[in-house]
Write a protein that holds these residues in place. Structure first.
Motif, PDB file in Angstrom:
ATOM      1  N   ILE A 121     -74.902 -72.351 -22.001  1.00 57.08           N
ATOM      2  CA  ILE A 121     -75.469 -72.829 -23.259  1.00 57.08           C
ATOM      3  C   ILE A 121     -76.125 -71.685 -24.017  1.00 57.08           C
ATOM      4  CG2 ILE A 121     -77.292 -74.269 -24.265  1.00 57.08           C
ATOM      5  CD1 ILE A 121     -76.684 -76.334 -22.069  1.00 57.08           C
ATOM      6  N   ALA A 122     -76.910 -70.880 -23.317  1.00 59.52           N
ATOM      7  CA  ALA A 122     -77.616 -69.766 -23.955  1.00 59.52           C
ATOM      8  C   ALA A 122     -76.628 -68.762 -24.552  1.00 59.52           C
ATOM      9  CB  ALA A 122     -78.525 -69.078 -22.937  1.00 59.52           C
ATOM     10  N   GLU A 123     -75.559 -68.468 -23.812  1.00 52.75           N
ATOM     11  CA  GLU A 123     -74.579 -67.490 -24.286  1.00 52.75           C
ATOM     12  C   GLU A 123     -73.861 -67.984 -25.541  1.00 52.75           C
ATOM     13  OE1 GLU A 123     -70.466 -65.274 -22.780  1.00 52.75           O
ATOM     14  OE2 GLU A 123     -71.421 -66.798 -21.537  1.00 52.75           O
ATOM     15  N   ALA A 124     -73.386 -69.234 -25.512  1.00 50.74           N
ATOM     16  CA  ALA A 124     -72.655 -69.778 -26.649  1.00 50.74           C
ATOM     17  C   ALA A 124     -73.566 -69.966 -27.861  1.00 50.74           C
ATOM     18  CB  ALA A 124     -71.996 -71.098 -26.273  1.00 50.74           C
ATOM     19  N   ALA A 125     -74.808 -70.393 -27.618  1.00 47.94           N
ATOM     20  CA  ALA A 125     -75.758 -70.585 -28.718  1.00 47.94           C
ATOM     21  C   ALA A 125     -76.099 -69.257 -29.383  1.00 47.94           C
ATOM     22  CB  ALA A 125     -77.021 -71.265 -28.199  1.00 47.94           C
ATOM     23  N   ALA A 126     -76.243 -68.201 -28.588  1.00 51.79           N
ATOM     24  CA  ALA A 126     -76.539 -66.884 -29.148  1.00 51.79           C
ATOM     25  C   ALA A 126     -75.372 -66.379 -29.983  1.00 51.79           C
ATOM     26  CB  ALA A 126     -76.849 -65.901 -28.022  1.00 51.79           C
ATOM     27  N   LEU A 127     -74.146 -66.621 -29.516  1.00 57.35           N
ATOM     28  CA  LEU A 127     -72.962 -66.167 -30.234  1.00 57.35           C
ATOM     29  C   LEU A 127     -72.877 -66.798 -31.620  1.00 57.35           C
ATOM     30  CD1 LEU A 127     -70.295 -64.560 -30.181  1.00 57.35           C
ATOM     31  CD2 LEU A 127     -69.218 -66.561 -29.154  1.00 57.35           C
ATOM     32  N   PHE A 128     -73.261 -68.073 -31.718  1.00 62.11           N
ATOM     33  CA  PHE A 128     -73.189 -68.774 -33.003  1.00 62.11           C
ATOM     34  C   PHE A 128     -74.535 -68.833 -33.729  1.00 62.11           C
ATOM     35  CE2 PHE A 128     -69.034 -69.804 -31.750  1.00 62.11           C
ATOM     36  CZ  PHE A 128     -68.362 -70.268 -32.868  1.00 62.11           C
ATOM     37  N   GLU A 129     -75.523 -68.067 -33.212  1.00 59.29           N
ATOM     38  CA  GLU A 129     -76.826 -67.922 -33.867  1.00 59.29           C
ATOM     39  C   GLU A 129     -77.526 -69.257 -34.078  1.00 59.29           C
ATOM     40  OE1 GLU A 129     -76.445 -65.490 -37.384  1.00 59.29           O
ATOM     41  OE2 GLU A 129     -74.985 -64.169 -36.413  1.00 59.29           O
ATOM     42  N   VAL A 130     -77.519 -70.104 -33.036  1.00 59.40           N
ATOM     43  CA  VAL A 130     -78.176 -71.407 -33.131  1.00 59.40           C
ATOM     44  C   VAL A 130     -79.207 -71.604 -32.019  1.00 59.40           C
ATOM     45  CG1 VAL A 130     -76.263 -72.525 -34.333  1.00 59.40           C
ATOM     46  CG2 VAL A 130     -76.311 -72.522 -31.820  1.00 59.40           C
ATOM     47  N   THR A 131     -79.640 -70.517 -31.388  1.00 60.31           N
ATOM     48  CA  THR A 131     -80.595 -70.631 -30.286  1.00 60.31           C
ATOM     49  C   THR A 131     -81.868 -71.352 -30.708  1.00 60.31           C
ATOM     50  OG1 THR A 131     -79.747 -68.574 -29.327  1.00 60.31           O
ATOM     51  CG2 THR A 131     -81.908 -69.321 -28.583  1.00 60.31           C
ATOM     52  N   ASP A 132     -82.316 -71.114 -31.933  1.00 61.00           N
ATOM     53  CA  ASP A 132     -83.553 -71.733 -32.408  1.00 61.00           C
ATOM     54  C   ASP A 132     -83.398 -73.217 -32.703  1.00 61.00           C
ATOM     55  OD1 ASP A 132     -81.853 -71.112 -34.546  1.00 61.00           O
ATOM     56  OD2 ASP A 132     -83.514 -70.991 -35.973  1.00 61.00           O
ATOM     57  N   LEU A 133     -82.179 -73.742 -32.598  1.00 59.57           N
ATOM     58  CA  LEU A 133     -81.938 -75.155 -32.887  1.00 59.57           C
ATOM     59  C   LEU A 133     -81.824 -76.012 -31.628  1.00 59.57           C
ATOM     60  CD1 LEU A 133     -79.192 -74.814 -35.672  1.00 59.57           C
ATOM     61  CD2 LEU A 133     -81.673 -74.937 -35.970  1.00 59.57           C
ATOM     62  N   LEU A 134     -81.853 -75.392 -30.460  1.00 57.76           N
ATOM     63  CA  LEU A 134     -81.540 -76.107 -29.223  1.00 57.76           C
ATOM     64  C   LEU A 134     -82.455 -77.305 -28.954  1.00 57.76           C
ATOM     65  CD1 LEU A 134     -80.691 -73.156 -26.803  1.00 57.76           C
ATOM     66  CD2 LEU A 134     -79.100 -74.789 -27.857  1.00 57.76           C
ATOM     67  N   ASP A 135     -83.708 -77.225 -29.342  1.00 58.08           N
ATOM     68  CA  ASP A 135     -84.649 -78.304 -29.039  1.00 58.08           C
ATOM     69  C   ASP A 135     -84.813 -79.296 -30.187  1.00 58.08           C
ATOM     70  OD1 ASP A 135     -85.271 -77.400 -26.437  1.00 58.08           O
ATOM     71  OD2 ASP A 135     -86.614 -75.887 -27.278  1.00 58.08           O
ATOM     72  N   LYS A 136     -84.026 -79.142 -31.227  1.00 59.41           N
ATOM     73  CA  LYS A 136     -84.118 -80.040 -32.386  1.00 59.41           C
ATOM     74  C   LYS A 136     -83.163 -81.222 -32.230  1.00 59.41           C
ATOM     75  CE  LYS A 136     -85.390 -76.411 -35.679  1.00 59.41           C
ATOM     76  NZ  LYS A 136     -86.742 -76.948 -35.923  1.00 59.41           N
ATOM     77  N   PRO A 137     -83.556 -82.418 -32.687  1.00 53.07           N
ATOM     78  CA  PRO A 137     -82.625 -83.547 -32.710  1.00 53.07           C
ATOM     79  C   PRO A 137     -81.460 -83.230 -33.649  1.00 53.07           C
ATOM     80  CG  PRO A 137     -84.892 -84.298 -33.006  1.00 53.07           C
ATOM     81  CD  PRO A 137     -84.908 -82.809 -33.147  1.00 53.07           C
ATOM     82  N   VAL A 138     -80.273 -83.590 -33.257  1.00 55.24           N
ATOM     83  CA  VAL A 138     -79.089 -83.288 -34.076  1.00 55.24           C
ATOM     84  C   VAL A 138     -79.215 -83.883 -35.469  1.00 55.24           C
ATOM     85  CG1 VAL A 138     -76.608 -83.701 -34.298  1.00 55.24           C
ATOM     86  CG2 VAL A 138     -77.567 -83.037 -32.087  1.00 55.24           C
ATOM     87  N   ARG A 139     -79.831 -85.051 -35.563  1.00 55.51           N
ATOM     88  CA  ARG A 139     -79.953 -85.734 -36.842  1.00 55.51           C
ATOM     89  C   ARG A 139     -80.685 -84.894 -37.888  1.00 55.51           C
ATOM     90  NH1 ARG A 139     -79.172 -90.918 -37.891  1.00 55.51           N
ATOM     91  NH2 ARG A 139     -79.232 -91.500 -35.681  1.00 55.51           N
TER      92      ARG A 139
END
Length: 253
Positions: free
Chosen positions: A117-135
Protein backbone atom coordinates in the motif's frame (compact mmCIF):
# COMPACT_ATOMS: atom_id res chain seq x y z
CA UNK A 1 9.86 -16.10 -28.91
CA UNK A 2 8.54 -14.71 -25.60
CA UNK A 3 4.94 -15.61 -24.78
CA UNK A 4 2.64 -12.54 -25.05
CA UNK A 5 1.27 -11.24 -21.76
CA UNK A 6 -2.13 -10.93 -23.46
CA UNK A 7 -3.19 -12.63 -26.67
CA UNK A 8 -6.59 -12.18 -28.31
CA UNK A 9 -7.21 -14.14 -31.50
CA UNK A 10 -10.35 -13.66 -33.59
CA UNK A 11 -12.40 -12.81 -30.47
CA UNK A 12 -16.12 -12.37 -31.11
CA UNK A 13 -18.96 -11.30 -28.83
CA UNK A 14 -22.61 -10.51 -29.56
CA UNK A 15 -25.53 -9.25 -27.49
CA UNK A 16 -28.60 -10.46 -29.29
CA UNK A 17 -28.26 -9.22 -32.85
CA UNK A 18 -25.61 -6.65 -31.97
CA UNK A 19 -22.04 -7.72 -32.72
CA UNK A 20 -19.93 -5.93 -30.11
CA UNK A 21 -16.66 -7.59 -31.21
CA UNK A 22 -16.15 -8.86 -34.75
CA UNK A 23 -13.07 -11.04 -34.71
CA UNK A 24 -10.62 -8.93 -32.68
CA UNK A 25 -6.96 -9.97 -32.59
CA UNK A 26 -4.37 -8.20 -30.45
CA UNK A 27 -1.18 -9.04 -28.56
CA UNK A 28 0.52 -7.25 -25.70
CA UNK A 29 4.15 -7.88 -24.72
CA UNK A 30 5.92 -7.58 -21.38
CA UNK A 31 6.43 -3.98 -20.25
CA UNK A 32 4.47 -2.64 -23.20
CA UNK A 33 1.86 0.13 -23.08
CA UNK A 34 -0.82 -0.31 -25.75
CA UNK A 35 -3.56 2.24 -26.22
CA UNK A 36 -6.92 0.89 -27.37
CA UNK A 37 -8.26 4.01 -29.05
CA UNK A 38 -11.76 4.38 -30.43
CA UNK A 39 -15.09 6.18 -30.02
CA UNK A 40 -17.69 5.29 -27.42
CA UNK A 41 -19.54 2.18 -28.55
CA UNK A 42 -16.58 0.78 -30.50
CA UNK A 43 -16.28 -2.37 -28.37
CA UNK A 44 -13.59 -1.30 -25.89
CA UNK A 45 -15.53 -2.15 -22.73
CA UNK A 46 -16.66 -5.51 -24.09
CA UNK A 47 -13.06 -6.37 -24.92
CA UNK A 48 -12.03 -5.45 -21.37
CA UNK A 49 -14.79 -7.51 -19.80
CA UNK A 50 -13.56 -10.50 -21.78
CA UNK A 51 -9.87 -9.85 -21.08
CA UNK A 52 -10.60 -9.54 -17.36
CA UNK A 53 -12.59 -12.77 -17.27
CA UNK A 54 -16.01 -11.27 -16.54
CA UNK A 55 -17.48 -12.49 -19.83
CA UNK A 56 -16.62 -15.42 -22.04
CA UNK A 57 -16.27 -14.74 -25.77
CA UNK A 58 -18.66 -16.32 -28.26
CA UNK A 59 -15.68 -17.37 -30.32
CA UNK A 60 -11.94 -16.99 -30.66
CA UNK A 61 -9.14 -17.46 -28.16
CA UNK A 62 -8.18 -15.41 -25.09
CA UNK A 63 -4.88 -16.17 -23.33
CA UNK A 64 -3.13 -14.29 -20.54
CA UNK A 65 0.41 -15.26 -19.53
CA UNK A 66 0.01 -18.30 -21.79
CA UNK A 67 -3.07 -19.50 -19.86
CA UNK A 68 -6.82 -19.40 -20.41
CA UNK A 69 -9.68 -18.64 -18.03
CA UNK A 70 -11.41 -21.98 -18.56
CA UNK A 71 -8.66 -23.91 -16.81
CA UNK A 72 -6.43 -21.43 -14.94
CA UNK A 73 -8.60 -18.51 -13.87
CA UNK A 74 -7.16 -18.18 -10.36
CA UNK A 75 -3.57 -18.09 -11.64
CA UNK A 76 -4.49 -15.43 -14.20
CA UNK A 77 -6.40 -13.23 -11.76
CA UNK A 78 -3.55 -13.30 -9.24
CA UNK A 79 -1.36 -11.53 -11.81
CA UNK A 80 -3.98 -9.11 -13.12
CA UNK A 81 -4.94 -5.56 -12.13
CA UNK A 82 -8.14 -4.00 -13.48
CA UNK A 83 -9.55 -0.48 -13.45
CA UNK A 84 -13.08 -0.48 -14.82
CA UNK A 85 -14.89 2.51 -16.25
CA UNK A 86 -17.47 2.47 -13.43
CA UNK A 87 -16.09 3.40 -10.03
CA UNK A 88 -16.28 0.79 -7.31
CA UNK A 89 -14.67 2.10 -4.12
CA UNK A 90 -16.60 1.92 -0.85
CA UNK A 91 -17.31 5.60 -0.22
CA UNK A 92 -17.85 5.20 3.52
CA UNK A 93 -14.54 3.45 4.20
CA UNK A 94 -11.17 5.17 4.38
CA UNK A 95 -8.75 4.87 1.50
CA UNK A 96 -6.51 2.54 3.51
CA UNK A 97 -9.46 0.33 4.49
CA UNK A 98 -10.44 -0.02 0.83
CA UNK A 99 -6.88 -0.94 -0.11
CA UNK A 100 -6.50 -3.42 2.76
CA UNK A 101 -9.75 -5.14 1.86
CA UNK A 102 -8.60 -5.53 -1.75
CA UNK A 103 -5.22 -6.82 -0.62
CA UNK A 104 -6.89 -9.40 1.63
CA UNK A 105 -8.66 -10.79 -1.43
CA UNK A 106 -5.23 -11.63 -2.83
CA UNK A 107 -4.09 -13.28 0.40
CA UNK A 108 -2.03 -10.29 1.52
CA UNK A 109 -1.99 -9.08 5.11
CA UNK A 110 0.13 -7.52 7.84
CA UNK A 111 3.43 -5.81 7.09
CA UNK A 112 3.61 -7.21 3.56
CA UNK A 113 0.28 -5.61 2.66
CA UNK A 114 1.14 -2.33 4.38
CA UNK A 115 4.38 -2.19 2.36
CA UNK A 116 2.48 -2.74 -0.91
CA UNK A 117 0.00 0.00 0.00
CA UNK A 118 2.76 2.44 0.96
CA UNK A 119 4.70 1.79 -2.26
CA UNK A 120 1.70 2.19 -4.58
CA UNK A 121 0.40 5.24 -2.70
CA UNK A 122 3.80 6.94 -2.93
CA UNK A 123 3.99 6.24 -6.66
CA UNK A 124 0.65 7.97 -7.25
CA UNK A 125 1.32 10.72 -4.66
CA UNK A 126 -1.70 9.89 -2.49
CA UNK A 127 0.04 8.94 0.77
CA UNK A 128 -1.57 11.88 2.56
CA UNK A 129 -5.03 10.59 1.59
CA UNK A 130 -4.78 7.11 3.12
CA UNK A 131 -6.68 7.94 6.32
CA UNK A 132 -9.41 10.00 4.64
CA UNK A 133 -12.89 8.62 3.86
CA UNK A 134 -13.22 8.05 0.12
CA UNK A 135 -16.38 10.14 0.05
CA UNK A 136 -14.38 13.27 0.92
CA UNK A 137 -12.02 12.93 -2.06
CA UNK A 138 -12.30 14.65 -5.42
CA UNK A 139 -13.19 12.58 -8.47
CA UNK A 140 -9.60 12.76 -9.67
CA UNK A 141 -8.21 11.49 -6.38
CA UNK A 142 -10.78 8.70 -6.22
CA UNK A 143 -9.63 7.58 -9.66
CA UNK A 144 -6.00 7.60 -8.57
CA UNK A 145 -6.95 5.47 -5.55
CA UNK A 146 -8.66 2.95 -7.84
CA UNK A 147 -5.46 2.56 -9.84
CA UNK A 148 -3.43 2.25 -6.62
CA UNK A 149 -5.86 -0.51 -5.57
CA UNK A 150 -5.31 -2.31 -8.88
CA UNK A 151 -1.55 -2.32 -8.18
CA UNK A 152 -1.70 -3.81 -4.67
CA UNK A 153 -1.15 -7.36 -5.94
CA UNK A 154 1.84 -6.18 -8.06
CA UNK A 155 0.15 -7.26 -11.33
CA UNK A 156 2.06 -8.22 -14.45
CA UNK A 157 -0.80 -6.82 -16.56
CA UNK A 158 -2.88 -3.72 -15.83
CA UNK A 159 -6.14 -3.29 -17.75
CA UNK A 160 -7.68 0.20 -17.67
CA UNK A 161 -11.04 0.99 -19.25
CA UNK A 162 -11.51 4.75 -19.72
CA UNK A 163 -9.80 5.49 -16.38
CA UNK A 164 -9.94 9.28 -16.85
CA UNK A 165 -13.70 9.62 -17.33
CA UNK A 166 -14.87 12.79 -15.60
CA UNK A 167 -11.36 14.11 -14.91
CA UNK A 168 -10.11 17.58 -15.84
CA UNK A 169 -7.24 17.91 -18.37
CA UNK A 170 -4.59 18.58 -15.71
CA UNK A 171 -5.55 15.50 -13.70
CA UNK A 172 -5.62 13.40 -16.89
CA UNK A 173 -2.04 14.42 -17.69
CA UNK A 174 -0.96 13.51 -14.16
CA UNK A 175 -2.66 10.14 -14.54
CA UNK A 176 -0.78 9.45 -17.79
CA UNK A 177 2.50 10.37 -16.08
CA UNK A 178 1.88 8.03 -13.14
CA UNK A 179 0.89 5.12 -15.37
CA UNK A 180 4.07 5.53 -17.41
CA UNK A 181 6.02 5.40 -14.15
CA UNK A 182 4.32 2.10 -13.26
CA UNK A 183 5.55 0.61 -16.52
CA UNK A 184 9.05 2.07 -16.21
CA UNK A 185 9.56 0.99 -12.59
CA UNK A 186 7.83 -2.40 -12.63
CA UNK A 187 7.85 -3.47 -16.29
CA UNK A 188 4.08 -3.84 -15.97
CA UNK A 189 2.22 -4.39 -19.25
CA UNK A 190 -0.65 -1.93 -19.66
CA UNK A 191 -3.70 -1.90 -21.93
CA UNK A 192 -5.37 1.52 -21.78
CA UNK A 193 -8.77 1.93 -23.45
CA UNK A 194 -9.78 5.50 -24.24
CA UNK A 195 -11.51 7.75 -26.74
CA UNK A 196 -9.07 10.59 -25.98
CA UNK A 197 -6.09 10.75 -28.33
CA UNK A 198 -3.84 12.70 -25.97
CA UNK A 199 -3.92 9.90 -23.39
CA UNK A 200 -2.13 7.43 -25.67
CA UNK A 201 0.23 9.71 -27.58
CA UNK A 202 3.20 8.20 -25.73
CA UNK A 203 2.03 4.58 -25.85
CA UNK A 204 4.36 2.03 -27.42
CA UNK A 205 1.60 1.01 -29.80
CA UNK A 206 -1.96 2.10 -30.53
CA UNK A 207 -4.77 -0.18 -31.69
CA UNK A 208 -7.59 1.69 -33.45
CA UNK A 209 -10.96 0.07 -32.79
CA UNK A 210 -14.14 1.08 -34.63
CA UNK A 211 -17.45 -0.76 -34.92
CA UNK A 212 -16.29 -3.81 -33.00
CA UNK A 213 -13.10 -4.38 -34.97
CA UNK A 214 -9.47 -3.29 -34.78
CA UNK A 215 -8.77 -1.57 -38.09
CA UNK A 216 -5.08 -0.78 -37.60
CA UNK A 217 -2.32 -1.27 -35.02
CA UNK A 218 1.03 0.50 -34.95
CA UNK A 219 3.37 2.84 -33.15
CA UNK A 220 2.33 6.49 -33.03
CA UNK A 221 4.95 7.19 -35.72
CA UNK A 222 3.57 4.42 -37.93
CA UNK A 223 0.03 5.78 -37.63
CA UNK A 224 1.23 9.27 -38.50
CA UNK A 225 3.00 7.92 -41.57
CA UNK A 226 0.00 5.85 -42.66
CA UNK A 227 -2.29 8.87 -42.43
CA UNK A 228 0.20 11.38 -43.83
CA UNK A 229 -0.52 13.54 -40.80
CA UNK A 230 1.72 15.62 -38.54
CA UNK A 231 -0.24 15.02 -35.33
CA UNK A 232 -2.01 12.02 -33.84
CA UNK A 233 -5.43 13.65 -33.69
CA UNK A 234 -5.45 14.25 -37.44
CA UNK A 235 -4.12 10.72 -38.00
CA UNK A 236 -6.93 9.28 -35.87
CA UNK A 237 -9.57 11.16 -37.84
CA UNK A 238 -8.05 10.21 -41.19
CA UNK A 239 -7.71 6.51 -40.36
CA UNK A 240 -11.03 6.02 -38.59
CA UNK A 241 -13.30 8.70 -40.00
CA UNK A 242 -14.27 9.54 -36.42
CA UNK A 243 -13.66 12.86 -34.69
CA UNK A 244 -12.23 12.52 -31.14
CA UNK A 245 -14.99 12.81 -28.55
CA UNK A 246 -17.75 12.39 -31.14
CA UNK A 247 -20.83 10.63 -29.74
CA UNK A 248 -21.58 7.10 -30.84
CA UNK A 249 -24.15 4.45 -30.09
CA UNK A 250 -23.85 3.06 -26.59
CA UNK A 251 -21.92 -0.16 -26.36
CA UNK A 252 -23.98 -3.09 -25.24
CA UNK A 253 -22.71 -4.66 -22.01
Amino acid sequence: MTEPVLSLRDVRKSYGRHEALKGVSLELGRGEIVGLLGPNGAGKSTLFQIASGLFAPDGGEVRLFGMDYRHEASQILSRLGVVFQSRSLDLDMTVKANLRFHGNLFGLSGKALDARIAEAAALFEVTDLLDKPVRTLSGGNQRRIEIVRALINAPDLLLMDEPSVGLDPTTRKLLVKHVQQVRDQRQTSILWATHLVEEVEHADRIALIVGGGIIRTGTPAELLAAAGADNLTDAYIALTGVKPGAPAMAEAG
